[in-house]
Design a protein around this motif. Structure first.
Motif, PDB file in Angstrom:
ATOM      1  N   VAL C 110       0.875  -1.211  -0.007  1.00 28.91           N
ATOM      2  CA  VAL C 110       0.080  -0.090   0.031  1.00 28.91           C
ATOM      3  C   VAL C 110       0.967   1.428   0.130  1.00 28.91           C
ATOM      4  O   VAL C 110       1.626   1.305   0.952  1.00 28.91           O
ATOM      5  CB  VAL C 110      -0.933   0.113   1.213  1.00 28.91           C
ATOM      6  CG1 VAL C 110      -1.777   1.378   1.159  1.00 28.91           C
ATOM      7  CG2 VAL C 110      -1.742  -1.378   1.273  1.00 28.91           C
ATOM      8  N   GLU C 111       0.726   1.870  -1.068  1.00 27.78           N
ATOM      9  CA  GLU C 111       1.547   3.355  -1.006  1.00 27.78           C
ATOM     10  C   GLU C 111       0.720   4.322  -0.208  1.00 27.78           C
ATOM     11  O   GLU C 111      -0.213   4.778  -0.903  1.00 27.78           O
ATOM     12  CB  GLU C 111       1.763   3.685  -2.595  1.00 27.78           C
ATOM     13  CG  GLU C 111       3.164   3.377  -3.147  1.00 27.78           C
ATOM     14  CD  GLU C 111       3.256   3.916  -4.403  1.00 27.78           C
ATOM     15  OE1 GLU C 111       2.541   4.763  -4.605  1.00 27.78           O
ATOM     16  OE2 GLU C 111       3.965   3.102  -5.136  1.00 27.78           O
ATOM     17  N   ALA C 112       1.063   4.851   0.330  1.00 29.57           N
ATOM     18  CA  ALA C 112       0.272   5.976   1.405  1.00 29.57           C
ATOM     19  C   ALA C 112       1.223   6.783   2.187  1.00 29.57           C
ATOM     20  O   ALA C 112       2.463   6.206   2.494  1.00 29.57           O
ATOM     21  CB  ALA C 112      -0.918   5.407   2.021  1.00 29.57           C
ATOM     22  N   ASP C 116      -3.341   8.658   5.874  1.00 24.15           N
ATOM     23  CA  ASP C 116      -3.638   7.509   4.955  1.00 24.15           C
ATOM     24  C   ASP C 116      -3.134   6.101   5.313  1.00 24.15           C
ATOM     25  O   ASP C 116      -3.873   5.017   5.208  1.00 24.15           O
ATOM     26  CB  ASP C 116      -3.378   7.903   3.468  1.00 24.15           C
ATOM     27  CG  ASP C 116      -4.489   9.119   2.967  1.00 24.15           C
ATOM     28  OD1 ASP C 116      -5.620   9.153   3.678  1.00 24.15           O
ATOM     29  OD2 ASP C 116      -4.207   9.646   1.862  1.00 24.15           O
ATOM     30  N   ALA C 120      -5.056   3.051   6.342  1.00 19.46           N
ATOM     31  CA  ALA C 120      -4.859   1.550   5.681  1.00 19.46           C
ATOM     32  C   ALA C 120      -4.385   0.555   6.572  1.00 19.46           C
ATOM     33  O   ALA C 120      -4.974  -0.542   6.354  1.00 19.46           O
ATOM     34  CB  ALA C 120      -3.945   1.976   4.254  1.00 19.46           C
TER      35      ALA C 120
END
Lengths: 497, 1106, 244
Positions: C110-112, C116, C120
């Protein structure tokens, strides 16, 4: 090969060799046949067919059957219905041949013999083609089962799509048209041509019933459309989007539902000039005050949005997704029973739910899985890909001896690969990163990738031909590093932990 | 490349590369053997071993290159055993070379073409000194080697095995070296350095990657780790090697090289012994056979000239010890004669008095003006050249005879190296670079079809490619590099190499794509370079046709007719040829030849020799045709140059027409030795591909000037030589062809019906389709009857040869059932056999007695061959279609018996026209035996298919014949074309004539009678389209109407403007202007109209651009 | 993507402890599933449950360069099922992970950043469906941590959080906290908080990396660094066989 109207004019004929075709028409544009795309297109058209009748059947590879017996009144009689159906189908952007008959097979045969109708060039709406002129317009119609034999008689054998051998046999008998065929003694024919043809004739003539499986309208609506040419100007998308909206409308009608919100995705050109990056699709969310399946209303909302939109990049494809779909009260059509039973939360399902939620908030492309790509260039050796939750399959593959063998010959590879190699200083010709590096293995020379040199991929310059010597290194702090040297010096490229 | 340097480079060590692949390791090696040798020399290597994978295919080229510069070459091979063990085996001496060659043969012969298979067991059966005596072995260990492998090898190759350390800047070369050092110690093998070289220089990396992708049938994008991670597998400078390997590993390579002393020069070819009867010397036997032959050839005594010639030739043959060669060819020809297979020798040595006496050729050197003295050159030391043509349908018998006589150990076909040409290179490079099939096809096809290479950028644009794009640039660059690369080894059309001892110890033998064939790994050039002998056993369709015609005449007249029996120099034959009436005749039936005949006006045999040779790109491009014609007809004076030159060119009016003349000129006018002249000949053949004619230019011109010849003459001769290029035609071949021209012309003139049968039965061959042959025969007074189950045999026959022919119908041909598309010979033979027992009563009777299946009957019905039994073809089709349902398919009894019989006959390959009937009746006799021993016959004694009997006894369900309309003439015509490819009814254009006349189209006959320059319209069915390379874009279209052929010329502008009509029209209307010279009429088109729709569904086929 | 912590939220320790929803380390430990063996027996001995805890947050106070992923890799490779990596500090190189026993398909990234990323992570722990979650959350605040710990309690696998060493002084609801530092001898691992209390002495672990053997070889040969210009000096010529 197949050919469109313009190509046929130039003498290009279906079945012709490509070279001959190019010999005739050097300007000919050739695209490879894409079976999957055809299937998708037919499904889209079937959704559109829901506008007329819930009884839509696919007649593959490229036929669509609409059972209209039950809805003549709704559309103001047969001629009006046919006119609307043909105009609508043309507006969907397809060349087509159409016919109307009491049995599906007869309708197909008649359509096979009917002239092709071409869609108008991109414009708001094709001028209504007069279909049912007195002396036989371009749409053969036979509404009276008693006259069916006579209506079919003049059809050429081509219309029957017979196997080659049967076709040949009939020609040898001197049979040129369906009428000749019907004139032959049926018993003798059966002996010579087998029962399939007899059965087909009986079905076509309505002597035996010919039930067709209904098109299973999909549970969710998501239809795409590739634009014939890139579009720079948002309002110009209206025309193409209308096709998708009409399909949505048909789909909604078929399930007696309405849509509260839908999304139109505008896909931007992937291979723009090498300087421009590929852009994520632009999403237009169309919200409606209440549930609707009124095409005009959908269209109005969309036009408004497109009118105010400045495109970030040219658009080459559209996708329409129905986000919020509910039964629309007052519907006179049945809702097909389909809701699948709630399942016990298995792992993959829970994974999927979690990922769905995360994607919904962060964006589709922020969650991904990885695939190892067998490319010697480190930058190219990892690809992001959509998560595959079939873990049994994955585990099986991992244990596959072939898999580990493929890994065996490869050199040490780090867990992390820096997005951009980081230039390193040197001390006495030795690279430095938190102190002088100890080089423990190498040089591993990688020279590869000449094939995409000077090209671009997804809008970025391709990595091209690498020429590097890689080393496994350790710095005084004890970090395991992957460094390389090329003609411009030393670089840190990866970390092993 | 970057390399951290902290120490001084060590002194340059000596090195020999012992593991090196050339591009004869197909789709692996990326450099020519010559390039590798040259690079190794540049780098100062002590030696180079070319070790292609299980192959010696590149060894001769490497040898020639190495020999030229005096560089030490080692011969070896890389082999991967079936269990994965990878070895490099090197030959130490002639014995070791023979062992390796035999090993490769073993490995190749037991696998499919292109593959090989070798197991450890194959290396275990050898003598006490270990495996593969006189060979050295290098072990190339895998990533994770097993010491047991090394121990096994050390034991098999005592003191002859090494462990090869191959370092290519891998992830951890130091670790690898340590691992291998440990391994070597474990299994008692010494170490040496090797390179696993795949290319001569690093710059070939892209090409090597492309080859890898092609080998794996993928693209470079998807080939992934199958590609080498870097370009280290090239011949590396010694400095670099010094940094990579410990010095003793490099030194060891030289020790190994020193133990390999073999050179290909040591190979000695020996002729087979058995062609000479026991107790005779080859010379004595040759003399004996020549004398016997002379007695037959010259029953009235040998003329003085012939005697002198024979003595001269025998003397030369004796001096060069070529007796065995002539006797080998003689043996083959004699075998063919014994089987009544027609054959004819050609090639420089074939047109000798000796060959005439031995019956190898029919060209009587005493009667022709051929000069013989250079047929074999003492100086060249090259074996003489004789090609023998055989009937194409029976050549296989000759080939199998050779295999049988000498065994597969001693006889094999010459290999033919298939190399990449522009089109193939584009195709494969495009594929490897991920271009779409459509794009590749478009580009490759247009290139070959229409365009010249300098138009490539335009062509690229036309198919939607940007010539500037990097990918396209790579495509073109890779294609250029790939051009000329060997692609695979195929079989030479008929070159046989036969040796005294086992051939496999001379050169490896492998399987050919064709079953029952084996080929050696060397091609013609390799064999030439080593001076080995080969005999070309070639196939010629016209010989089949002539043989069939002669057989038929013999059967008709009750006495055998041989080639020798054909009267020579018939005036009527030359009259016919002078009219250009040559359709069907060998070599002179093409449109260009037809147009030349009335201009050249051949009146004697030698004129035919010139005629054959002059309509070739060589003389045409060398601009020799017009001067020749003018001088021949006395319109231009023959210039005198010098007595020597004039003598050479005398017989061709001072114009060089033949390859031999050019060589001879070089000798007499420019002082070349015969050997140099031969080099010139080779250079001539190759200069368009390789260049290299310049040294000869200077020498030639200087030589002529020194001998007092004007420079202008010298320059002109040189230009003509260049014009010859690839296409110079040898006089010796022309003479052999000319005799067949004469024989076939004689048949056409005096026995047109038999000639037609011969041509039809030998089809496919020649320039014309059966339809044109039949029409031409009809125009010459032959009656042609349609195929008919109640009369026809498999082949077309003179009606006199059919048992039930009407009393006197000369010049009548009954077409055979083989003309029916898709019909099969076995069924036809069953029909003929069944017919001998009485006429067929009905279609059902035919089906039952001849064991015909429904598809077979339907083909007969469609071809209207059931007319006598069932009425018109539609009624016949209706009846035939019902047949299958009257009974089960016949699985045994008559059917299978016939099938086997036919198979056996096919194997023997003697499917002769007249033999069919007798063998078919044998088969019929066999019919009575059913599998389970039960005899089931109907009242006439015919066997019945057992399964069908149950139902055959029942009457078929009563069925009124349906109202099928009789086909119209037009419908019949369409059906005739669809099934027979021809019609015996009226020509399609006759049916359309009214409409054509209304459009003011005139007939071919009217056209021929019309004056020059007249504007005219003509229409016809297109039979040929040609675009000769020599005609700068002009397209020649031949069409025909009911009165004959029409020659149309389309200028390039018109072709461009009316592409569609040019390419696609089957019935073409031409508005044009007549050009009429020497009785040859062309219609120069101004406008084309596609009249194809008039034909309806008429299934005519044009033979395009052959 | 930045690996550096942004400025921490101005929340004082007192504020935090005053909140009722904060779980205190000295509270009664609930019975949890046995831990996941780390692959380092000396470490397992010090961990309650004998390995990385499940159904709880583990907090690694370490700079990204210290290589927590390498430390965890042996344990993660032993699990079945997908692993979620939230906000990793650099792009992942699939071949390296595969060599560590974790093929790319098992990894979900997960790119955040910031909120965020924390969200996530929390969502993943809540919904489940992952064998383990590994997150780099340099700037998560105390409230976020608490939420994560709550979510982790219902999550069946290990939930590992990497935070900058500077966060050591902040309190955390994670039942296990360790500092990790890279040292020439190996990874220096110090448990700073664990269930059951008591803090063991720091451990030095040689990470289970494929490349680690290179160093051993180097040491065994008693050579300094690789000299790239003259690789492969002959080893032991005395053992070398030769053909006479």
């Amino acid at each position: 090969m197949a050919a469109n109207g313009a190509a046929r004019q130039l003498g290009v004929a279906p079945g012709m060799g490509l070279a001959s075709a190019w010999g005739l028409a050097p300007e000919l544009k050739v695209t490879e046949r894409d079976g999957a795309a055809e299937t998708r297109a037919l499904a889209g058209l079937a959704c559109w067919g829901g506008n007329f009748t819930p009884q839509v059947s696919l007649d593959p590879p490229a036929g669509l059957l609409l059972e209209i017996g039950g809805c003549l009144r709704l559309f103001g009689g047969l001629p009006a219905l046919l006119q609307q159906a043909v105009d609508g189908a043309l507006a969907q952007g397809y060349s087509l041949a159409a016919a109307c008959a009491p049995t599906p097979l007869a309708a197909r045969w008649l359509a096979n013999g009917a002239p092709w109708l071409e869609p108008a060039a991109d414009g708001p709406r094709p001028a209504a083609t007069p279909l049912l002129a007195e002396n036989g317009g371009p749409l053969p119609v036979c509404a009276d089962p008693a006259r069916l034999g006579a209506a079919l008689a003049p059809l050429s054998l081509d219309c029957l799509e017979l196997p080659r051998q049967q076709r040949q046999r009939l020609e040898n008998f001197g049979v040129a048209c369906l009428g000749d065929l019907l004139a032959l003694p049926r018993a003798g024919l059966n002996r010579r041509l087998g029962l399939q043809l007899a059965a087909d004739l009986a079905r076509a003539l309505g002597e035996v019933p010919d039930p067709r499986p209904r098109f299973p309208f999909p549970d969710t609506f998501r239809q795409g459309l590739e634009l014939p040419a890139r579009v720079d100007d948002a309002p110009a998308l209206n025309f193409a989007a209308r096709r998708l909206l009409q399909q949505l409308q048909g789909w909604l009608a078929s399930r007696g539902a309405g849509v509260g919100r839908c999304t139109l995705e505008l896909q931007h050109e992937k291979y723009a000039g090498s300087t421009r990056r590929g852009l994520p699709p632009t999403r237009l969310v169309l919200g409606f005050a209440g549930l609707t399946r009124d095409g005009e209303r959908l269209q109005r909302v969309l036009s408004e949005r497109l009118g105010r939109l400045a495109l970030a990049a040219p658009v080459d494809a559209l996708t329409l997704i129905a986000d919020q779909v509910e039964e629309l009260p007052g519907s006179d059509r049945q809702l097909p029973g389909q809701a699948p039973p709630e399942e016990e939360g298995t792992d993959p399902a829970r994974t999927a739910v979690a990922l769905e939620r995360i994607k919904a908030r962060l964006g589709e492309d922020k969650v991904y899985s990885l695939a190892a790509v067998p490319d010697h260039r480190p930058e190219q050796a990892t690809r992001r890909c959509a998560p595959n939750l079939d873990l049994h399959g994955i585990m099986a593959r991992t244990q596959d001896p072939g898999h580990s063998q493929a890994m065996a010959g490869q050199g040490p590879r780090p867990l992390w690969l820096l997005a951009h190699p980081q230039a390193l200083g040197e001390t006495q010709g030795r690279p430095r990163h938190g102190g002088p590096l100890q080089l423990l293995a190498g040089p591993e020379r990688i020279e590869s990738g000449w094939w995409d040199e000077g090209e671009s991929a997804d809008g970025l310059p391709a990595p091209g031909d690498l020429r590097r010597d890689y080393f496994v290194a350790r710095n005084p702090a004890g970090e395991w590093l992957w460094v390389f040297r090329d003609e411009s010096g030393w670089f840190l490229h990866g970390r092993f932990a | 490349m970057p390399l951290p340097e902290t120490t001084l480079p060590p002194a340059l060590p000596d090195y020999a590369e012992l593991h090196c692949l050339s591009n004869f390791s197909f789709l692996r090696g990326a450099s020519h053997p010559e390039e590798l040798v040259q690079r190794a020399v540049e780098l100062g290597y002590g030696a180079l071993a070319v070790t292609d994978e299980c192959s010696f295919a590149g060894s001769v080229r490497a040898h020639v290159a190495a020999k030229a510069v005096g560089f030490k070459l080692i011969h070896g091979t890389e082999i991967v055993l079936a269990d994965g063990l990878k070895l490099v085996l090197l030959a130490q001496n002639r014995e070791g070379y023979g062992n390796l060659s035999a090993l490769i043969t073993l490995a190749r012969r037991r696998a499919e073409k292109g593959a090989y298979r070798l197991t450890r067991g194959d290396l275990e059966g050898f003598g006490p000194s270990g495996a593969l005596p006189d060979c050295l072995a290098l072990w190339v260990p895998s990533f994770n080697p097993d010491p047991a492998d090394g121990r096994w090898l050390a034991q098999r190759f005592p003191n002859r095995a090494w462990l090869a350390v191959e370092l290519h800047a891998g992830p951890d070369d130091r670790g690898r070296l340590e691992q291998l050092q440990q391994l070597a110690a474990d299994c008692g093998l010494p170490l040496l350095a090797a390179g696993d070289v795949h290319m001569h220089s690093r710059a070939r990396r892209p090409l090597q990657d492309v080859l890898t992708a092609l080998r794996l049938n993928t693209t470079v994008f998807a080939a992934g780790h199958a590609l080498h991670p870097n370009g280290e597998r090239h011949l590396r400078p010694r400095l670099r090697l010094a940094r990579l390997y410990p010095p003793e590993l490099l030194a060891e390579t030289l020790a190994v090289a020193a133990r390999c002393t073999f050179s290909l020069d040591e190979l000695r070819y020996e002729y087979p012994e058995e062609v000479v009867p026991h107790g005779l010397t080859p010379a004595a036997y040759l003399r004996q056979e020549v004398e016997a032959g002379l007695a037959v050839r010259y029953p009235d005594g040998v003329p003085e000239k012939a005697r002198a010639q024979v003595e001269y030739e025998l003397g030369l043959i004796a001096r060069l010890q070529y007796e065995a060669y002539f006797l080998t060819v003689y043996d083959i020809v004699r075998f063919a004669r014994s089987r009544e297979i027609l054959c004819q020798g050609r090639g420089s040595a074939a047109n000798s008095a000796v060959c005439y006496a031995l019956g190898i050729t029919e060209v009587d050197p005493a009667k022709s003006e051929l000069l013989f003295e250079r047929f074999i050159s003492a100086e060249r030391g090259e074996p003489p050249d004789i090609d023998v043509d055989f009937e194409h349908q029976r050549r296989e018998e000759v080939i199998q005879y050779l295999y049988e006589k000498y065994g597969r150990e001693r006889a094999a076909l010459t290999g033919a190296l298939i190399t990449y040409r522009t089109r193939g290179a584009l195709r494969d490079a495009g594929r490897a670079l991920g271009f779409g099939r459509e794009q590749i096809d478009a580009l490759a096809n247009t290139l070959a079809w229409w365009d010249k290479q300098d138009e490539l950028p335009d062509r690229l644009r036309a198919v939607g490619l940007d010539p500037e794009s990097p990918r396209v640039a790579k495509w073109l660059a890779v294609s250029r590099a790939l051009r000329g690369f060997p692609r695979h080894l195929s079989q030479h059309v008929g070159g046989f190499v036969i040796s005294r001892g086992p051939l496999s110890r001379l050169v490896p033998i492998e399987n050919a794509a064709m079953a029952e064939r084996s080929v050696i790994q060397w091609d013609k050039d390799d064999i030439d370079a080593l001076g080995l002998m080969k005999v070309d056993v070639l196939a010629l369709g016209m010989l089949s046709a002539i043989r069939r015609a002669l057989d038929m005449l013999g059967a008709r007249d009750g006495k055998p007719v041989r080639l020798q029996d054909i009267p020579r120099e018939s005036k009527a034959v030359y009259d016919m040829l002078c009219r250009g009436d040559s359709l069907g005749i060998f070599q002179v039936e093409s449109r260009a030849q037809m147009a030349m005949l009335p201009r050249l006006k051949p009146r004697q045999f030698y004129d035919l020799v010139v005629q054959v040779a002059i309509v070739r790109p060589g003389p045409i491009q060398g601009d020799m045709v017009h001067p020749y014609l003018k001088r021949r007809h006395g319109e231009e004076k023959i210039e005198k140059i010098s007595p020597a030159v004039d003598k050479v060119l005398e017989r061709t009016y001072g114009v060089p027409i033949f390859q031999e003349q050019v060589m001879q000129l070089a000798v007499v006018a420019a002082g070349f030795t015969p050997g140099e002249a031969d080099q010139l000949r080779r250079a001539m053949a190759a200069w368009k591909r390789k260049g290299g004619l310049e040294p000869f230019e200077q020498k030639l011109i200087r030589g002529m000037q020194e001998r007092g010849l004007p420079e202008s003459f010298a320059r002109r001769i040189f230009e003509q030589i260049k014009g010859f290029g690839d296409y110079g035609f040898p006089e010796s071949h022309a003479a052999s062809f000319a005799i067949l021209v004469y024989f076939s012309a004689w048949l056409k003139r005096f026995e047109p019906a038999a000639f037609l049968c011969g041509l039809l039965n030998a089809h496919p061959m020649g320039f014309y389709a059966p339809a044109q042959l039949v029409q031409d025969a009809q125009r010459h007074g032959v009656t042609v009857l349609p195929p008919d189950v109640t009369h026809s045999a498999w082949e077309s026959l003179l009606v006199e040869l059919l048992p039930d022919h009407p009393p006197s119908r000369p010049r009548t041909v009954r077409l055979g059932l083989r003309e029916i598309a898709g019909f099969n010979q076995a069924a036809a033979e069953r029909i003929v056999a069944a017919r001998q027992d009485g006429p067929f009563a009905s279609v059902a009777d035919l089906a039952a007695r001849a064991g015909l299946q429904r598809p077979e009957l339907e083909r007969l019905a469609a071809a209207n061959a059931l007319q006598a039994l069932a009425g018109h073809r539609r009624a016949a089709a209706w009846e035939s279609a019902a047949v299958e349902n009257t009974g089960q398919p016949r699985r045994h009894g008559s059917r299978s018996g016939h099938g086997q019989e036919a198979e056996q006959r096919k194997e023997k390959g003697s499917a002769k026209a007249l033999g069919n009937r007798s063998s078919a009746s044998d088969a019929a006799n066999a019919t009575g035996r059913s599998k389970n021993g039960m005899e089931e016959k109907d009242e006439r004694g015919h066997a019945l298919p057992i399964q069908g009997d149950l139902f055959a006894a029942l009457p078929p369900p009563a069925e009124a014949p349906p109202p099928l309309p009789t086909p119209t003439e037009g419908e019949d015509l369409v059906a005739d074309y669809a099934t027979l490819g021809l019609t015996l009814g009226r020509h399609p254009l006759a049916l359309l004539r009214d409409r054509l006349t209304a459009g003011r189209f005139i007939t071919a006959a009217e056209l021929r009678a019309a004056p020059d320059k007249k504007l005219a319209r003509a229409a016809g069915i297109v039979t040929h389209r040609q675009r000769p390379g020599t005609a700068s874009g002009i397209v020649f279209v031949t069409m025909e109407d009911e009165t004959g052929p029409i020659n149309v010329i389309l200028r390039p502008e018109l072709v461009e403007k009316q592409r569609r009509e040019t390419l696609a029209a089957r019935l073409l209307g031409v508005y044009g202007q007549l050009e009429s010279h020497h009785g040859v009429t062309h219609l120069v088109a101004k406008r084309l109209v596609d009249l194809t729709p008039l034909l309806g569904r008429l299934a005519t086929r044009s033979r395009d651009f052959h | 993507m930045s690996a550096l912590p942004s400025s921490p939220a101005p929340v004082t320790l007192a504020d935090l402890l005053a909140r009722p929803d904060v779980w205190r380390g000295d509270a009664l430990a609930r019975v949890k599933a046995p831990g996941l063996a780390t692959g380092y027996p000396e470490l397992d001995r010090e961990l309650p449950g004998g390995g990385w805890p499940r159904q709880a947050l583990s907090e690694f106070l370490a700079p990204p360069e210290a290589g927590v992923a390498g430390l965890l890799a042996p344990a993660l490779a032993a699990l079945a099922g997908p692993l979620l990596l939230v906000a990793p500090p650099w792009p992942l190189h699939a071949a390296g992970w595969a060599a560590a026993g974790l093929p790319g398909q098992r990894l979900l990234v997960v790119e955040a950043r910031g909120q965020d990323a924390a969200w996530a992570c929390e969502t993943a722990l809540e919904e489940g469906g992952f064998a383990a979650v590994l997150a780099w959350l340099p700037d998560i605040d105390a409230r976020g941590l608490r939420r994560l710990q709550l979510a982790a309690e219902s999550f069946s696998g290990p939930a590992c959080l990497v935070r900058p060493p500077a966060r050591l002084r902040e309190s955390s609801p994670a039942p296990l906290r360790l500092t990790v530092e890279c040292r020439p001898q190996g990874l220096l691992v110090q448990i700073v908080k664990r269930r059951g209390g008591g803090l063991p002495p720091p451990l030095t672990l040689v990470p289970r990396l494929a490349v680690a053997r290179l160093q051993e070889r180097d040491r065994a040969l008693a050579r300094p660094a690789l000299s790239p210009a003259a690789p492969g000096r002959p080893g032991a010529p005395a053992r070398r066989p030769v053909h006479a």
